[in-house]
Design a protein around this motif. Structure first.
Motif, mmCIF file in Angstrom:
data_model
loop_
_atom_site.group_PDB
_atom_site.id
_atom_site.type_symbol
_atom_site.label_atom_id
_atom_site.label_comp_id
_atom_site.label_asym_id
_atom_site.label_seq_id
_atom_site.Cartn_x
_atom_site.Cartn_y
_atom_site.Cartn_z
ATOM 1 N N ALA A 229 27.474 15.683 20.364
ATOM 2 C CA ALA A 229 26.943 16.681 19.185
ATOM 3 C C ALA A 229 26.989 18.281 19.835
ATOM 4 C CB ALA A 229 25.057 16.872 19.945
ATOM 5 N N VAL A 230 27.246 18.270 21.629
ATOM 6 C CA VAL A 230 27.588 19.321 22.109
ATOM 7 C C VAL A 230 29.099 19.867 21.224
ATOM 8 C CG1 VAL A 230 28.430 20.358 24.677
ATOM 9 C CG2 VAL A 230 26.777 19.634 24.231
ATOM 10 N N ILE A 231 30.180 19.153 21.307
ATOM 11 C CA ILE A 231 31.223 19.037 21.055
ATOM 12 C C ILE A 231 31.187 19.295 19.301
ATOM 13 C CG2 ILE A 231 33.414 18.215 20.042
ATOM 14 C CD1 ILE A 231 32.601 16.375 23.194
ATOM 15 N N ALA A 232 30.199 18.641 19.157
ATOM 16 C CA ALA A 232 30.152 19.030 16.738
ATOM 17 C C ALA A 232 29.369 20.488 16.606
ATOM 18 C CB ALA A 232 28.646 18.131 16.895
ATOM 19 N N SER A 233 28.472 20.807 17.821
ATOM 20 C CA SER A 233 28.092 22.303 17.524
ATOM 21 C C SER A 233 28.996 22.817 17.814
ATOM 22 C CB SER A 233 26.729 22.666 18.472
ATOM 23 O OG SER A 233 25.908 21.238 17.689
ATOM 24 N N GLN A 234 30.367 22.894 18.719
ATOM 25 C CA GLN A 234 31.636 23.388 18.815
ATOM 26 C C GLN A 234 32.649 23.878 18.214
ATOM 27 O OE1 GLN A 234 32.680 25.248 21.835
ATOM 28 N NE2 GLN A 234 34.167 25.968 20.171
ATOM 29 N N ALA A 235 32.707 22.605 17.359
ATOM 30 C CA ALA A 235 33.327 22.978 15.662
ATOM 31 C C ALA A 235 32.852 24.390 15.297
ATOM 32 C CB ALA A 235 33.878 22.002 15.368
ATOM 33 N N MET B 62 40.665 16.601 17.842
ATOM 34 C CA MET B 62 39.719 16.084 18.045
ATOM 35 C C MET B 62 38.232 16.334 18.621
ATOM 36 S SD MET B 62 41.107 11.945 18.963
ATOM 37 C CE MET B 62 41.995 10.871 18.418
ATOM 38 N N GLY B 63 38.651 17.697 19.834
ATOM 39 C CA GLY B 63 37.616 18.138 20.623
ATOM 40 C C GLY B 63 37.111 18.850 19.987
ATOM 41 N N PHE C 135 36.949 18.276 25.487
ATOM 42 C CA PHE C 135 36.332 17.896 24.467
ATOM 43 C C PHE C 135 37.219 16.611 24.224
ATOM 44 C CE2 PHE C 135 32.292 21.570 24.332
ATOM 45 C CZ PHE C 135 32.203 20.476 25.435
ATOM 46 N N GLY C 136 38.414 17.014 23.866
ATOM 47 C CA GLY C 136 39.180 16.428 23.213
ATOM 48 C C GLY C 136 39.211 14.663 23.457
ATOM 49 N N PRO C 137 39.733 14.744 24.913
ATOM 50 C CA PRO C 137 39.811 13.194 25.398
ATOM 51 C C PRO C 137 38.386 12.188 25.682
ATOM 52 C CG PRO C 137 40.428 14.941 26.650
ATOM 53 C CD PRO C 137 40.360 15.348 25.687
ATOM 54 N N VAL C 138 37.322 13.314 25.666
ATOM 55 C CA VAL C 138 36.009 12.675 25.258
ATOM 56 C C VAL C 138 36.061 12.477 23.553
ATOM 57 C CG1 VAL C 138 32.869 13.381 25.380
ATOM 58 C CG2 VAL C 138 35.081 14.512 27.270
ATOM 59 N N MET C 139 35.891 13.714 22.801
ATOM 60 C CA MET C 139 36.149 12.914 21.703
ATOM 61 C C MET C 139 36.697 11.576 20.672
ATOM 62 S SD MET C 139 33.348 14.526 19.823
ATOM 63 C CE MET C 139 33.424 14.042 18.314
ATOM 64 N N PHE C 140 37.743 11.638 21.608
ATOM 65 C CA PHE C 140 38.742 10.154 20.774
ATOM 66 C C PHE C 140 38.213 9.033 21.281
ATOM 67 C CE2 PHE C 140 41.457 7.473 23.203
ATOM 68 C CZ PHE C 140 42.334 6.616 21.614
#
Length: 659
Positions: free
Chosen positions: A305-311, A16-17, A170-175
């Motif tokens: 959005a920061v995590i999206a960019s990470q992907a 997820m992260g 980021f995983g828990p945050v995205m969950f």
């Protein structure tokens, strides 16, 4: 099964992260782009809204779920995903398959510049709905841009810590983010359960023919934004394993669909009641939040959005590293942070992406303008992946009929999306295309230059020079150059090596050594291969080594050579090299010097004008890419650089006349 491929709670969280960031932030801007593209709330009606949500649902189902999650994820190269890994699986079926691989990889890298800019800017613009922020800054876009640039700087600075650190954080945050998306969507959807009709594909088809749809079929260019993260999902396969993706995707999809249904229900209500009809730059995502939740929603959306960019960034690093080791891209410094095998960080690519992304924000300024540039390049990548998937299905012995049918089905859908997205070309799409073309240009020069060298390079039989090397090896009148002189040879078939290496030993400066090493690194299709072959040509002073390293393995040549020389001494192929002066008592291995040859195209080489330009361009790029010592892990080794003429093909004859 590899450790990273095992199904686990931790693996699901990391997935997820790392994997879903891009597709998980699509609700931030998809409905906003559709409403603005149609002319605002005043132009909408219930059938339009139902058709919009229906198109989004079926786009996610057909492209993301069926094509990528159920089909493409099976096309993994020993656990690694992405278009270049897919290419390595099918490249033996035709040399021309390099073309879709290069085009698709370039387009995905271009998309990696736009994703952070679009998602972060959209999230920060949500601050305008917070009274405290609006009273202080109003519609001042400059403050939005400054905040966005600071966030991007932090994001790109985090990349050096690796996917494990980022994924676990980021995983828990995205969950929680996906749960938040689903919860808010369900809250609004429950107020208008009639939106469930949107799951009927009839509404999607009717929308394309509806006169209230001002864009006609071009509306698909905005609909496509809902699935732009699907290719990143495939590229990041190697970071988490497909089982974790298979098991986490249903929850992700349900949350996404609930949010789109919730936005549709809210749009239905405000259109019927005639609310907000004159509001410009209205974003349904933020409007569906319960009263008092807006500031929380903006902060949460910014983090997502920061995590999206990470992907996209982790996928970009993976793509470039695979392209390098498949000889489609010049060598760059690769770092492998964290503890998970398969992670990669490329400082130079990180810097270029940060710089380009920041320039996009400064140039386009608003998310509306950026959305116009977004999505076009990724449709190209998806089309190229579909082409390569056909050859993968054939390779796996699937029916040619069904393979062709599946390919045509997805190719038609993606071609329609491409045509729709192409309408954005003059509104900003040209930026992504220009970036992709630059990347393709570099790949083409590198690949073409390699082909010219392989076709025309002059090679000599090393065996024929054994007597000369033996004489030089024993010649006491020439000072000792080094105990072990090592030459890194790009091609070595049988006993043939490039003429320039013997020119360096015998002609440029006679180099007397106890052992001459000729080392050729072969990058294998498997990611984690570590093996070697060796041939001493019946001597104890010449060693030919072929190192077989997977395209995901660090090429630390000095480390491998020390193991090989110890192995050869143990079996008696090489004599020991005791060192009189050493901080290591009883040291049996002598010193090494790596001779790095910098090639300059000889003026006497007879090539066509166009091929000469290609070779000059390749050597220019090579000169300013990562140094060989950095690539081969020789930063702390003794190195000698030499410039030798690269003679390719026939030597041009001179016709001087004596007078």
């Amino acid at each position: 099964m590899s450790r990273k491929g095992k199904l686990s709670a931790a693996g699901l969280l990391v997935a997820m992260g790392v994997v879903y960031g891009d597709i998980g932030t699509s609700p931030l801007y998809v409905m906003k782009a559709i409403v603005e593209g149609n002319g605002g709330l005043a132009t909408l009606n219930q059938n339009f809204i139902l058709g919009t949500v229906s198109l989004i649902f079926w786009t996610l189902t057909l492209l993301t779920t069926i094509k990528y999650v159920l089909i493409a994820l099976n096309a993994d190269n020993h656990g690694e995903g992405g278009i270049f890994s897919l290419y390595t699986l099918v490249r033996k079926q035709g040399k021309y398959l390099i073309i879709p691989a290069m085009i698709g990889g370039a387009a995905l890298l271009a998309d990696g510049v736009l994703t952070p800019a679009v998602t972060v800017t959209t999230a920060i613009e949500g601050l305008r709905g917070v009274p405290l922020f609006y009273d202080r800054f109003g519609n001042n876009q400059n403050i939005i841009i400054i905040i966005t640039l600071v966030i991007l700087l932090v994001l790109f600075g985090l990349q050096r810590f690796g996917t494990d650190v980022v994924g676990k954080a980021f995983g828990p945050v995205m969950f929680l983010w996906f749960t938040f998306l689903g919860g808010v969507g369900l809250f609004n959807f429950s107020q208008d359960l009639s939106m469930i009709r949107a799951l009927n594909p009839v509404y999607a088809i009717q929308l394309l023919l509806n006169p209230d749809n001002h864009l006609g079929i071009l509306i698909l260019g905005n609909i496509f934004l809902a699935t732009t993260g699907a290719e990143a999902l495939y590229s990041d396969l190697g970071h988490v394993g497909k089982r974790n993706i298979h098991f986490s995707w249903p929850y992700i999809k349900v949350c996404l669909i609930l949010n789109y249904l919730g936005q549709g229900a809210w749009l239905n209500r405000v259109v019927e009641e005639g609310l907000y009809l004159e509001v410009e730059n209205l974003n349904p995502f933020f409007m569906i939040l319960p009263e008092g939740w807006l500031i929380f929603g903006v902060l949460f959306a910014t983090l997502a959005a920061v995590i999206a960019s990470q992907a996209l960034l982790s996928g970009s690093f993976t793509l470039v590293s695979e392209a390098i080791k498949l000889h489609l891209w010049p060598r760059l410094k690769l770092l492998y942070p964290g503890t998970s095998i398969g992670q990669v960080y490329i400082p130079s690519i990180n810097f270029i992406l940060w710089l380009a992304c920041s320039l996009i924000v400064l140039t386009f300024r608003t998310s509306t303008h950026m959305e116009a540039a977004y999505g076009l390049s990724i449709t190209i990548t998806m089309l190229m992946t579909t082409i390569l998937l056909y050859f993968y299905l054939i390779k796996e012995k699937h029916s040619k009929f069904w393979s062709l049918l599946i390919t045509i089905f997805f190719a038609v859908i993606e071609s329609i999306f491409f045509i729709s997205s192409a309408s954005k070309f003059l509104h900003g799409g040209y930026v992504a295309i220009m970036m992709a073309l630059i990347i393709i240009c570099v790949m083409t020069i590198w690949q073409w230059g390699n082909q010219i060298e392989e076709r025309e390079a002059v090679e000599v039989d090393l065996k024929a020079f054994v007597p000369q090397l033996a004489a030089l090896h024993e010649d006491q009148n020439i000072p000792m150059f080094q105990t072990n002189a090592v030459f890194l040879v790009p091609r070595m078939e049988g006993d043939l090596i490039g003429k320039q290496f013997l020119y360096s030993i015998l002609d440029k400066q006679p180099k007397r050594a106890k052992v001459y090493w000729f080392v050729n690194v072969v990058v294998t299709d498997e990611p984690y291969t570590q093996s070697y072959t060796v041939d001493t040509l019946g001597t104890d002073f010449i060693v030919k080594v072929k190192l077989y390293l997977g395209f995901r393995v660090n090429q630390e040549v000095n480390v491998y050579l020390r193991q090989i020389i110890i192995d050869l001494m143990k079996e008696g192929s090489l004599v020991e090299q005791p060192q009189k002066y050493s901080i290591t008592p009883g040291r049996k291995v002598g010193d090494f010097q790596f001779v790095l040859i910098q090639e300059s195209l000889s003026n006497s080489t007879e090539l066509s004008r166009w091929e000469r330009q290609i070779m000059q361009a390749k050597l220019f790029i090579k000169r300013y890419a990562t140094t060989p010592e950095s690539w081969f892990g020789l930063e702390y080794s003794e190195i000698k650089r030499e410039l030798v003429p690269l003679v390719i093909g026939k030597v041009r004859q001179t016709h001087l006349r004596k007078i």
